[in-house]
Design a protein around this motif. Structure first.
Motif, PDB file in Angstrom:
ATOM      1  N   ILE A 128       1.261  -7.148   1.935  1.00 15.98           N
ATOM      2  CA  ILE A 128       1.428  -6.774   0.697  1.00 15.98           C
ATOM      3  C   ILE A 128       1.022  -5.514   0.482  1.00 15.98           C
ATOM      4  CG2 ILE A 128       1.357  -7.124  -1.764  1.00 15.98           C
ATOM      5  CD1 ILE A 128       3.266  -9.440  -0.656  1.00 15.98           C
ATOM      6  N   THR A 129       1.543  -4.438  -0.006  1.00 18.12           N
ATOM      7  CA  THR A 129       0.753  -3.183  -0.333  1.00 18.12           C
ATOM      8  C   THR A 129       1.095  -2.766  -1.891  1.00 18.12           C
ATOM      9  OG1 THR A 129       1.001  -2.483   2.051  1.00 18.12           O
ATOM     10  CG2 THR A 129       0.466  -0.790   0.577  1.00 18.12           C
ATOM     11  N   THR A 130       0.011  -2.292  -2.402  1.00 18.82           N
ATOM     12  CA  THR A 130       0.299  -1.841  -3.773  1.00 18.82           C
ATOM     13  C   THR A 130      -0.280  -0.269  -3.703  1.00 18.82           C
ATOM     14  OG1 THR A 130      -0.287  -4.187  -4.862  1.00 18.82           O
ATOM     15  CG2 THR A 130      -0.636  -1.945  -6.040  1.00 18.82           C
ATOM     16  N   PHE A 131       0.716   0.381  -4.268  1.00 16.58           N
ATOM     17  CA  PHE A 131       0.608   1.866  -4.258  1.00 16.58           C
ATOM     18  C   PHE A 131       0.133   2.259  -5.789  1.00 16.58           C
ATOM     19  CE2 PHE A 131       2.945   1.351  -0.532  1.00 16.58           C
ATOM     20  CZ  PHE A 131       2.519   2.145   0.573  1.00 16.58           C
ATOM     21  N   ASN A 132      -0.908   2.576  -6.191  1.00 18.56           N
ATOM     22  CA  ASN A 132      -1.430   2.947  -7.517  1.00 18.56           C
ATOM     23  C   ASN A 132      -1.129   4.329  -7.715  1.00 18.56           C
ATOM     24  OD1 ASN A 132      -2.477   0.168  -7.918  1.00 18.56           O
ATOM     25  ND2 ASN A 132      -4.155   0.919  -6.713  1.00 18.56           N
ATOM     26  N   SER A 133      -0.928   4.725  -9.109  1.00 18.59           N
ATOM     27  CA  SER A 133      -0.456   6.021  -9.627  1.00 18.59           C
ATOM     28  C   SER A 133      -1.675   6.846  -9.529  1.00 18.59           C
ATOM     29  CB  SER A 133      -0.164   5.871 -11.205  1.00 18.59           C
ATOM     30  OG  SER A 133      -1.309   5.706 -11.793  1.00 18.59           O
ATOM     31  N   ASP A 134      -2.884   6.473  -9.137  1.00 15.13           N
ATOM     32  CA  ASP A 134      -3.850   7.362  -9.107  1.00 15.13           C
ATOM     33  C   ASP A 134      -4.052   7.802  -7.503  1.00 15.13           C
ATOM     34  OD1 ASP A 134      -5.013   5.232  -7.769  1.00 15.13           O
ATOM     35  OD2 ASP A 134      -6.800   5.201  -8.745  1.00 15.13           O
ATOM     36  N   GLY A 135      -3.112   7.448  -6.697  1.00 17.27           N
ATOM     37  CA  GLY A 135      -3.253   7.881  -5.258  1.00 17.27           C
ATOM     38  C   GLY A 135      -3.921   6.888  -4.426  1.00 17.27           C
ATOM     39  N   SER A 136      -4.565   5.759  -4.846  1.00 18.10           N
ATOM     40  CA  SER A 136      -5.292   4.729  -4.182  1.00 18.10           C
ATOM     41  C   SER A 136      -4.232   3.577  -3.836  1.00 18.10           C
ATOM     42  CB  SER A 136      -6.381   4.194  -4.854  1.00 18.10           C
ATOM     43  OG  SER A 136      -5.841   3.381  -6.021  1.00 18.10           O
ATOM     44  N   ALA A 137      -4.744   2.775  -2.826  1.00 13.65           N
ATOM     45  CA  ALA A 137      -3.743   1.822  -2.169  1.00 13.65           C
ATOM     46  C   ALA A 137      -4.593   0.544  -1.731  1.00 13.65           C
ATOM     47  CB  ALA A 137      -2.744   2.159  -1.182  1.00 13.65           C
ATOM     48  N   SER A 138      -3.984  -0.644  -1.693  1.00  9.89           N
ATOM     49  CA  SER A 138      -4.555  -1.790  -1.183  1.00  9.89           C
ATOM     50  C   SER A 138      -3.633  -2.450  -0.251  1.00  9.89           C
ATOM     51  CB  SER A 138      -5.065  -2.591  -2.431  1.00  9.89           C
ATOM     52  OG  SER A 138      -4.060  -3.208  -3.225  1.00  9.89           O
ATOM     53  N   ILE A 139      -3.951  -2.979   0.741  1.00 11.25           N
ATOM     54  CA  ILE A 139      -2.867  -3.514   1.552  1.00 11.25           C
ATOM     55  C   ILE A 139      -3.734  -4.822   2.040  1.00 11.25           C
ATOM     56  CG2 ILE A 139      -1.912  -3.575   4.030  1.00 11.25           C
ATOM     57  CD1 ILE A 139      -3.357  -0.369   2.576  1.00 11.25           C
ATOM     58  N   THR A 140      -2.840  -5.946   1.776  1.00  8.46           N
ATOM     59  CA  THR A 140      -3.308  -7.412   2.242  1.00  8.46           C
ATOM     60  C   THR A 140      -2.433  -7.837   3.345  1.00  8.46           C
ATOM     61  OG1 THR A 140      -4.051  -8.055  -0.120  1.00  8.46           O
ATOM     62  CG2 THR A 140      -3.633  -9.766   1.284  1.00  8.46           C
ATOM     63  N   ALA A 141      -3.089  -8.108   4.470  1.00 12.78           N
ATOM     64  CA  ALA A 141      -2.389  -8.742   5.774  1.00 12.78           C
ATOM     65  C   ALA A 141      -3.264  -9.891   6.232  1.00 12.78           C
ATOM     66  CB  ALA A 141      -2.004  -7.644   6.709  1.00 12.78           C
ATOM     67  N   ASN A 142      -2.659 -10.791   6.596  1.00 10.75           N
ATOM     68  CA  ASN A 142      -3.259 -12.097   7.387  1.00 10.75           C
ATOM     69  C   ASN A 142      -4.523 -12.449   6.239  1.00 10.75           C
ATOM     70  OD1 ASN A 142      -1.534 -12.304   9.375  1.00 10.75           O
ATOM     71  ND2 ASN A 142      -2.677 -10.898  10.483  1.00 10.75           N
ATOM     72  N   SER A 143      -4.505 -12.325   5.152  1.00 10.22           N
ATOM     73  CA  SER A 143      -5.447 -12.877   3.965  1.00 10.22           C
ATOM     74  C   SER A 143      -6.598 -11.793   4.076  1.00 10.22           C
ATOM     75  CB  SER A 143      -5.979 -14.114   4.200  1.00 10.22           C
ATOM     76  OG  SER A 143      -5.032 -14.992   4.038  1.00 10.22           O
ATOM     77  N   VAL A 144      -6.505 -10.793   4.676  1.00  5.03           N
ATOM     78  CA  VAL A 144      -7.674  -9.728   4.657  1.00  5.03           C
ATOM     79  C   VAL A 144      -7.068  -8.517   3.969  1.00  5.03           C
ATOM     80  CG1 VAL A 144      -8.772  -8.098   6.207  1.00  5.03           C
ATOM     81  CG2 VAL A 144      -8.377 -10.508   7.099  1.00  5.03           C
ATOM     82  N   GLU A 145      -7.904  -7.741   3.052  1.00  2.00           N
ATOM     83  CA  GLU A 145      -7.389  -6.887   2.191  1.00  2.00           C
ATOM     84  C   GLU A 145      -8.307  -5.337   2.797  1.00  2.00           C
ATOM     85  OE1 GLU A 145      -7.583  -5.316  -2.504  1.00  2.00           O
ATOM     86  OE2 GLU A 145      -7.634  -7.392  -2.078  1.00  2.00           O
ATOM     87  N   PHE A 146      -7.464  -4.559   2.667  1.00  2.75           N
ATOM     88  CA  PHE A 146      -7.938  -3.079   3.248  1.00  2.75           C
ATOM     89  C   PHE A 146      -7.760  -2.095   1.830  1.00  2.75           C
ATOM     90  CE2 PHE A 146      -6.315  -5.351   6.949  1.00  2.75           C
ATOM     91  CZ  PHE A 146      -7.438  -5.427   7.648  1.00  2.75           C
ATOM     92  N   GLN A 147      -8.285  -1.077   1.834  1.00  2.00           N
ATOM     93  CA  GLN A 147      -8.325  -0.090   0.793  1.00  2.00           C
ATOM     94  C   GLN A 147      -7.648   1.148   1.531  1.00  2.00           C
ATOM     95  OE1 GLN A 147      -8.489  -0.925  -2.505  1.00  2.00           O
ATOM     96  NE2 GLN A 147      -9.107  -2.820  -1.525  1.00  2.00           N
TER      97      GLN A 147
END
Length: 110
Positions: free
Chosen positions: A40-59
């Motif tokens: 699951i990836t969230t692309f935010n309007s401020d240019g940041s993003a968060s990615i969750t894969a296999n229960s691990v979140e990355f910025q």
């Protein structure tokens, strides 16, 4: 003209939360379907993003650099990738500049 940049950033089609439902290795005709979503990836309007894969979140971060090209950064690694939008709720992210490698299919979930 900075206001045009901000307006484009706030209205970019990539903004939202996307679920990766399929990966395709084009040259080998290999398809990996994911149910539930692989990531699951969230692309935010401020240019940041968060990615969750296999229960691990990355910025990460994203930048629309023109046309269908985006600079995506994850775990400190930046890569220019082509993104095609299919309607309002699906997109394909191609691995690098070549469309004959892996293609990652996403649908908008929020």
């Amino acid at each position: 003209m900075w206001y045009m940049f901000i307006d484009n950033l706030l209205s970019d089609r990539i903004i939202g939360t996307w679920g990766n439902y399929k990966d395709v290795h084009v040259s080998e005709n290999d398809v990996d379907n994911h149910n539930p979503y692989y990531s699951i990836t969230t692309f935010n309007s401020d240019g940041s993003a968060s990615i969750t894969a296999n229960s691990v979140e990355f910025q990460g971060s994203w930048e629309h650099i023109g046309g269908s090209s985006y600079k995506l950064t994850q775990i400190g690694v930046s890569k220019t990738q082509k993104i095609d939008f299919l309607g309002t709720n699906k997109m394909i992210i191609y691995n690098g500049d070549r469309n004959d490698e892996w293609s990652y299919y996403y649908e908008k979930i929020a």
